[in-house]
Design an enzyme around this catalytic site. Structure first.
Site, PDB file in Angstrom:
ATOM      1  CD  GLU A  25      -9.673 -26.464 -84.164  1.00  0.00           C
ATOM      2  OE1 GLU A  25     -10.243 -27.035 -85.121  1.00  0.00           O
ATOM      3  OE2 GLU A  25      -9.386 -25.436 -83.765  1.00  0.00           O
ATOM      4  CE  LYS A  66      -8.252 -19.572 -94.834  1.00  0.00           C
ATOM      5  NZ  LYS A  66      -8.551 -20.637 -94.204  1.00  0.00           N
ATOM      6  CB  ALA A 107      -4.565 -21.161 -88.848  1.00  0.00           C
ATOM      7  CG  ASP A 108     -10.365 -19.770 -88.860  1.00  0.00           C
ATOM      8  OD1 ASP A 108     -10.839 -20.508 -89.856  1.00  0.00           O
ATOM      9  OD2 ASP A 108     -10.401 -19.939 -87.770  1.00  0.00           O
TER      10      ASP A 108
END
Length: 227
Positions: free
Chosen positions: A102, A120, A82-83
């Site tokens: 995704e 993150k 994940a970002d």
């Protein structure tokens, strides 16, 4: 790098013989694919589906068996990165441009496990630009409607050209700065004609987040609880 690697390797420990496994995209998912490849070469029997051409090619490189989606009814576990991750386990994903695939894998998985390093983790989503996959037709009109939601947005570029997803679409990177109510924003984005999918992955579909730290430690988040 070590934090992502450790988190990915921990996620792979949940994979059992005979499972159907979804393979995410990006740098953290790459570590998971490598770790899975080692287990496959040691005798683990699994079938996999990939969320991007890049992950598919990497899986083949490590001897992981891939199957066609038409042969599946569901997926046991998908592992992805994940970002951004907030305290409620809402995510921003799509920095690599594979958010539609995704999300399809995540939605159709019994377990969706997210692996990240602690950089993150955020209090409020939005510092990372929210990717939105849109169709090329009338893209400027779609961008206009996205801007009406309170962001600055532009079509993602790569090598001086529009970045094109594996599905032949474009990515609009939307700069909100702060996303206070991700559930509402997700609904409003998906209502815009021309939008294929948004990069908000909301906590009901996130079963577990494994967070790696530079000191080699891990911690686990599930829903709104920490373990």
């Amino acid at each position: 790098m070590i934090a992502k690697k450790l988190a990915a390797e921990k996620a792979v420990e949940y994979i059992q013989d005979g499972m159907v496994v979804g393979l995410g995209s990006g740098s953290t998912a790459t570590w998971a694919i490598k770790a899975l490849g080692e287990k496959v070469n040691a005798g683990l029997h699994i079938q996999c589906v990939a969320s991007s051409v890049a992950s598919e090619n990497l899986a083949k490189q490590y001897g992981i068996s891939l199957v066609d989606f038409s042969a599946l009814s569901d997926i046991d576990i998908t592992i992805d990165g994940a970002d951004e991750v907030d305290a409620q386990c809402n995510l921003i994903k799509g920095g690599g441009g594979a958010l539609l695939r995704e999300k399809i894998l995540a939605y159709n998985s019994r377990q969706f496990i997210v692996v990240v390093d602690d950089s993150k983790l955020v209090h409020t989503l939005g510092k990372f630009p929210l990717p939105v996959e849109i169709v090329p037709f009338a893209a400027e009109l779609t961008l206009k409607q996205l801007r009406n939601l309170g962001c600055e947005t532009s079509i993602r570029q790569k090598d001086g050209k529009n970045f094109v997803t594996d599905n032949g679409n474009l990515i609009a990177d939307c700069f909100f700065n702060q996303i206070e109510v991700p559930e509402l924003l997700n609904i409003n984005i998906l209502l815009i004609p021309g939008v294929v999918e948004g990069g908000l992955f909301l906590h009901p579909k996130v079963n577990r987040v494994i967070v790696g730290h530079a000191d080699g430690s891990l911690h686990f988040m599930k829903g709104d609880k920490k373990e």
